[in-house]
Each structure stands twice: as structure tokens, then as C-alpha cells.
Design a protein around this motif. Structure first.
Motif, PDB file in Angstrom:
ATOM      1  N   ARG A  84      -4.401 -14.129  -9.454  1.00  0.00           N
ATOM      2  CA  ARG A  84      -3.664 -13.302  -8.504  1.00  0.00           C
ATOM      3  C   ARG A  84      -4.489 -12.878  -7.280  1.00  0.00           C
ATOM      4  O   ARG A  84      -3.969 -12.826  -6.167  1.00  0.00           O
ATOM      5  CB  ARG A  84      -3.096 -12.069  -9.208  1.00  0.00           C
ATOM      6  CG  ARG A  84      -2.044 -12.455 -10.252  1.00  0.00           C
ATOM      7  CD  ARG A  84      -1.419 -11.242 -10.917  1.00  0.00           C
ATOM      8  NE  ARG A  84      -0.503 -11.651 -11.966  1.00  0.00           N
ATOM      9  CZ  ARG A  84       0.761 -12.004 -11.782  1.00  0.00           C
ATOM     10  NH1 ARG A  84       1.268 -11.979 -10.555  1.00  0.00           N
ATOM     11  NH2 ARG A  84       1.523 -12.365 -12.795  1.00  0.00           N
ATOM     12  N   SER A  85      -5.760 -12.579  -7.482  1.00  0.00           N
ATOM     13  CA  SER A  85      -6.582 -12.136  -6.354  1.00  0.00           C
ATOM     14  C   SER A  85      -6.923 -13.276  -5.402  1.00  0.00           C
ATOM     15  O   SER A  85      -7.443 -13.036  -4.304  1.00  0.00           O
ATOM     16  CB  SER A  85      -7.871 -11.497  -6.868  1.00  0.00           C
ATOM     17  OG  SER A  85      -8.652 -12.454  -7.564  1.00  0.00           O
ATOM     18  N   TRP A 108      -1.674  -1.446   3.659  1.00  0.00           N
ATOM     19  CA  TRP A 108      -1.252  -1.063   2.312  1.00  0.00           C
ATOM     20  C   TRP A 108      -1.429  -2.221   1.341  1.00  0.00           C
ATOM     21  O   TRP A 108      -1.937  -2.046   0.233  1.00  0.00           O
ATOM     22  CB  TRP A 108       0.216  -0.613   2.361  1.00  0.00           C
ATOM     23  CG  TRP A 108       0.790  -0.206   1.039  1.00  0.00           C
ATOM     24  CD1 TRP A 108       0.346   0.777   0.211  1.00  0.00           C
ATOM     25  CD2 TRP A 108       1.940  -0.775   0.401  1.00  0.00           C
ATOM     26  NE1 TRP A 108       1.142   0.868  -0.901  1.00  0.00           N
ATOM     27  CE2 TRP A 108       2.125  -0.072  -0.815  1.00  0.00           C
ATOM     28  CE3 TRP A 108       2.828  -1.788   0.743  1.00  0.00           C
ATOM     29  CZ2 TRP A 108       3.156  -0.373  -1.686  1.00  0.00           C
ATOM     30  CZ3 TRP A 108       3.869  -2.073  -0.122  1.00  0.00           C
ATOM     31  CH2 TRP A 108       4.021  -1.382  -1.316  1.00  0.00           C
ATOM     32  N   PHE A 109      -1.070  -3.421   1.790  1.00  0.00           N
ATOM     33  CA  PHE A 109      -1.295  -4.584   0.937  1.00  0.00           C
ATOM     34  C   PHE A 109      -2.792  -4.828   0.741  1.00  0.00           C
ATOM     35  O   PHE A 109      -3.222  -5.307  -0.312  1.00  0.00           O
ATOM     36  CB  PHE A 109      -0.623  -5.828   1.537  1.00  0.00           C
ATOM     37  CG  PHE A 109       0.833  -5.959   1.179  1.00  0.00           C
ATOM     38  CD1 PHE A 109       1.216  -6.561  -0.010  1.00  0.00           C
ATOM     39  CD2 PHE A 109       1.815  -5.470   2.021  1.00  0.00           C
ATOM     40  CE1 PHE A 109       2.556  -6.680  -0.356  1.00  0.00           C
ATOM     41  CE2 PHE A 109       3.161  -5.578   1.685  1.00  0.00           C
ATOM     42  CZ  PHE A 109       3.534  -6.182   0.487  1.00  0.00           C
ATOM     43  N   ARG A 111      -5.022  -2.471   0.481  1.00  0.00           N
ATOM     44  CA  ARG A 111      -5.432  -1.537  -0.589  1.00  0.00           C
ATOM     45  C   ARG A 111      -5.018  -2.066  -1.957  1.00  0.00           C
ATOM     46  O   ARG A 111      -5.771  -1.951  -2.935  1.00  0.00           O
ATOM     47  CB  ARG A 111      -4.815  -0.151  -0.348  1.00  0.00           C
ATOM     48  CG  ARG A 111      -5.258   0.543   0.922  1.00  0.00           C
ATOM     49  CD  ARG A 111      -6.776   0.750   0.979  1.00  0.00           C
ATOM     50  NE  ARG A 111      -7.280   1.479  -0.185  1.00  0.00           N
ATOM     51  CZ  ARG A 111      -7.269   2.816  -0.326  1.00  0.00           C
ATOM     52  NH1 ARG A 111      -6.782   3.564   0.659  1.00  0.00           N
ATOM     53  NH2 ARG A 111      -7.755   3.396  -1.395  1.00  0.00           N
ATOM     54  N   LEU A 112      -3.805  -2.653  -2.031  1.00  0.00           N
ATOM     55  CA  LEU A 112      -3.363  -3.245  -3.292  1.00  0.00           C
ATOM     56  C   LEU A 112      -4.271  -4.399  -3.709  1.00  0.00           C
ATOM     57  O   LEU A 112      -4.439  -4.668  -4.915  1.00  0.00           O
ATOM     58  CB  LEU A 112      -1.921  -3.754  -3.165  1.00  0.00           C
ATOM     59  CG  LEU A 112      -0.830  -2.696  -3.015  1.00  0.00           C
ATOM     60  CD1 LEU A 112       0.525  -3.360  -2.795  1.00  0.00           C
ATOM     61  CD2 LEU A 112      -0.771  -1.778  -4.242  1.00  0.00           C
ATOM     62  N   ALA A 113      -4.869  -5.075  -2.716  1.00  0.00           N
ATOM     63  CA  ALA A 113      -5.774  -6.189  -3.004  1.00  0.00           C
ATOM     64  C   ALA A 113      -7.179  -5.719  -3.362  1.00  0.00           C
ATOM     65  O   ALA A 113      -8.051  -6.551  -3.622  1.00  0.00           O
ATOM     66  CB  ALA A 113      -5.838  -7.133  -1.811  1.00  0.00           C
ATOM     67  N   GLY A 114      -7.387  -4.406  -3.342  1.00  0.00           N
ATOM     68  CA  GLY A 114      -8.680  -3.868  -3.758  1.00  0.00           C
ATOM     69  C   GLY A 114      -9.618  -3.502  -2.634  1.00  0.00           C
ATOM     70  O   GLY A 114     -10.773  -3.137  -2.888  1.00  0.00           O
ATOM     71  N   ARG A 117     -10.161   1.891   2.160  1.00  0.00           N
ATOM     72  CA  ARG A 117      -9.244   2.302   3.230  1.00  0.00           C
ATOM     73  C   ARG A 117      -9.685   1.760   4.594  1.00  0.00           C
ATOM     74  O   ARG A 117      -8.894   1.156   5.320  1.00  0.00           O
ATOM     75  CB  ARG A 117      -9.147   3.825   3.271  1.00  0.00           C
ATOM     76  CG  ARG A 117      -8.146   4.348   4.307  1.00  0.00           C
ATOM     77  CD  ARG A 117      -8.125   5.868   4.304  1.00  0.00           C
ATOM     78  NE  ARG A 117      -7.754   6.382   3.004  1.00  0.00           N
ATOM     79  CZ  ARG A 117      -6.492   6.537   2.579  1.00  0.00           C
ATOM     80  NH1 ARG A 117      -5.490   6.187   3.372  1.00  0.00           N
ATOM     81  NH2 ARG A 117      -6.238   7.020   1.381  1.00  0.00           N
ATOM     82  N   ALA A 120      -9.506  -2.055   4.702  1.00  0.00           N
ATOM     83  CA  ALA A 120      -8.125  -2.535   4.742  1.00  0.00           C
ATOM     84  C   ALA A 120      -7.551  -2.417   6.148  1.00  0.00           C
ATOM     85  O   ALA A 120      -6.862  -3.333   6.633  1.00  0.00           O
ATOM     86  CB  ALA A 120      -7.266  -1.761   3.758  1.00  0.00           C
ATOM     87  N   GLN A 156       0.316 -10.258   5.994  1.00  0.00           N
ATOM     88  CA  GLN A 156       0.047  -9.639   4.692  1.00  0.00           C
ATOM     89  C   GLN A 156      -0.344 -10.672   3.646  1.00  0.00           C
ATOM     90  O   GLN A 156      -1.104 -10.368   2.731  1.00  0.00           O
ATOM     91  CB  GLN A 156       1.240  -8.792   4.224  1.00  0.00           C
ATOM     92  CG  GLN A 156       2.505  -9.535   3.855  1.00  0.00           C
ATOM     93  CD  GLN A 156       2.483 -10.166   2.475  1.00  0.00           C
ATOM     94  OE1 GLN A 156       1.762  -9.702   1.583  1.00  0.00           O
ATOM     95  NE2 GLN A 156       3.251 -11.232   2.302  1.00  0.00           N
TER      96      GLN A 156
END
Length: 322
Positions: A84-85, A108-109, A111-114, A117, A120, A156
Motif C-alpha cells: 500500500r505505501s 491530508w493524503f 499525512r495519511l501516507a505517513g 505536517r 506533507a 494526491q
């Protein structure tokens, strides 16, 4: 199996049947999909609407479960989180929270990817600039046009520097300039070592970008392979193009050869036998015409696509439907 598999994507005998309506009637969205995507290539997944392209993509991503068949993404099963990553995905119809700005959404995506702040937001700015949205990154998504949303969706999908990009109809809604810019970006990404798998029915874009393709129709793969090999394999006969030199000779040649095409003042005639092509050229030159091109005749991708779907006759046959 390791994520360093020899194949970026592998689909063998994929079947997916949905149960629809109150009667739970079975609907086969995919019946026999087969494809292999190599690392570092651009792969075009072609087919008309309803052919099974989006169902195949959702099955690869684990969003729906296959009824039968084998599916691997970076060598792993769709339900294995290990890939997934390393994968970026852009859906056919991006549906983002429209109260966010483009920058907020892509960050935001991130941040979801790790990403942190700050990281990102920096990555989001860079990617929005790369897809041509630097001027609109602080505008809310509800004000974006369809083409702008497509660009934001592509941005994204690139967050986190994925090795593999899966893009569902990425050219939809873009004007000719936007399509060219996204094509150039896809080629850039390949030069960086990324693998790009995208579905489309915009065939000129495929001819300009793809290394290999698969054509699907009614849930089945009907043709696949290297694009160059598929184009070469359709070579049939010889195309002779001459400059008639006068309107009168152009009229005579088109009357003598009903298959002749007049284009930009030149006459093109396609022959199945090279001897007939040479005889035509000799006779045309004797009347004052001059040779422009004498070359093998092959189908373009559009003709191959339509013939694969059974909507064009096969050379030498009647309707060729089937």
C-alpha cells in the motif's frame, strides 16, 4: 512473495460477478481478464465503457473481492498491506471533501501516507505545481472544474513518491492542452523509474505514451502485448501516395481506383500485392504524377481497437463480427 516481484501487476483469469437488484441477479462484470505489467513501463488498459476496466482496478486494490482468478500487486495479494505505501491511486471520478482547498486535500493524503505536517504541505505544494494547479491550490475544491479535479486527483496519487501508479481514466475532462501536459508528466514519471498503469478509451494518448497494452471487451481480455508488436502485426499490403500534379489527373486516378483517398491534394491507394502497387506507381508517374510515399500499410490503434471489439471487418472477410 516479495514486493520485488518480477511483475508490478499480474491478473490471471479474473472473474467478478455482482448480485444486482432485489432478485440478486448475477451480473458478470469480469469474466476472463488477463494482463501482466512489467516494472518501469507505461501500460494502457483499454476498453469501452462497461468493459470491466474499473472492476479490474478495484479488484487489484482490494476494494472488491474477486469471484475467481489470481490477482497480484507488486507480487502481493490485494489483502496484503505490504504494497500500500508503494502504490498511488487515482479513481475515475475523484470525490474529495469539497470544503478543503487543493493544498489541504493533497497535504491530508500526505499525512495519511505517513508524512509529517510540514513535509506533507511542502510535498503538496510541489505536486500541485507539477500538475499545473499552483494558481488554485488555495481555492476550495468545490470551485474546481472537472479538469482541475482530475489534476488534483493526480497530485494526491503522487504523494509519498509511490513506485506504482494506478490511474483510472486520468485524461477524462481535460482539454487538449491539459491532456498533453498530463501525457508529458506520465512520460516524466516513467523516466524516474515509476510504473504507470492507466485505463482509458482515448487512443491517441495511448499511442504516444504506452509501452504495452491490453484491450478488454465484455469482461474479457481480447488482445494484449507490446504496442509496437501489435501495430507491426497489422501490416497488410502497401500504401502508395502520389502527388497527381493536376486536378484532372487526380480525378482520373480516383475514378480508376475506387479505394483511392484524396487528402491535402495527394492521392493514397492501398494495395494487397506489391506488384500491383508498383504497376500503379509506374502508370501514375508516366502521366505526370510524382511519388510521395511507398510504404507498408498498417492499422492505427483505433482500427485495431475497433477490430478487437468486433466492430470492424477483418481484412479479407465479410463483416468480421465476432
Amino acid at each position: 512473495m516479495s514486493a520485488e516481484s518480477a511483475l508490478a501487476l499480474e491478473v490471471k483469469g479474473l472473474q467478478k460477478t455482482f448480485l444486482v437488484g432485489l432478485s440478486r441477479r448475477p451480473f458478470p462484470a469480469a469474466q476472463d481478464i488477463n494482463l501482466e505489467v512489467q516494472h518501469g513501463e507505461i501500460f494502457g488498459f483499454l476498453g469501452p465503457n462497461g468493459a470491466g476496466k474499473t472492476t479490474t482496478i478495484k479488484t487489484l486494490l482490494g476494494l472488491v473481492r474477486a469471484t475467481a482468478g489470481t490477482v497480484r500487486i507488486l507480487g502481493l495479494r490485494p489483502d496484503d498491506a505490504g504494497w500500500r505505501s508503494q502504490v498511488g491511486y487515482m479513481p475515475e471520478h475523484p470525490n474529495f471533501y469539497d470544503f478543503l482547498t487543493g493544498l489541504e486535500m493533497v497535504a491530508w493524503f500526505g499525512r495519511l501516507a505517513g508524512l509529517g505536517r510540514h513535509e506533507a504541505h511542502q510535498a503538496a505544494r510541489r505536486l500541485l505545481d507539477r500538475v499545473g494547479l499552483s494558481h488554485a491550490m488555495d481555492r476550495r475544491l468545490r470551485s474546481y472544474s472537472k479538469g482541475m479535479l482530475q489534476r488534483a486527483g493526480l497530485a494526491q496519487s503522487l504523494i509519498g513518491a509511490p513506485k506504482l501508479l494506478i490511474l483510472d481514466e486520468p485524461m477524462t475532462g481535460l482539454d487538449p492542452i491539459g491532456r498533453r501536459e498530463i501525457r508529458d508528466l506520465i512520460l516524466e514519471l516513467r523516466s524516474e523509474g515509476r510504473t504507470i498503469f492507466y485505463s482509458t478509451h482515448i487512443l491517441p494518448d495511448v499511442e504516444m505514451t504506452c509501452d504495452r497494452v491490453a484491450i478488454v471487451h465484455r469482461g474479457k481480455t481480447v488482445r494484449s502485448g507490446r504496442l509496437s508488436d501489435i501495430l507491426v502485426s497489422t501490416t497488410q499490403g502497401v500504401a502508395v501516395t502520389v502527388d497527381p500534379g493536376s486536378a484532372e489527373l487526380a480525378r482520373v486516378l480516383t475514378q480508376e481506383h475506387p479505394s483511392a483517398v484524396l487528402r491535402d491534394g495527394a492521392i493514397e491507394v492501398i494495395f494487397t500485392e506489391i506488384q500491383a502497387a508498383r504497376a500503379f506507381l509506374t502508370a501514375a508517374e508516366a502521366r505526370g504524377a510524382s511519388l510521395l510515399r511507398f510504404e507498408p500499410h498498417r492499422d492505427d490503434l483505433e482500427a485495431i481497437f475497433m477490430r478487437s471489439l468486433g466492430t470492424l471487418p477483418v481484412e479479407g472477410e465479410g463483416t468480421g463480427v465476432g
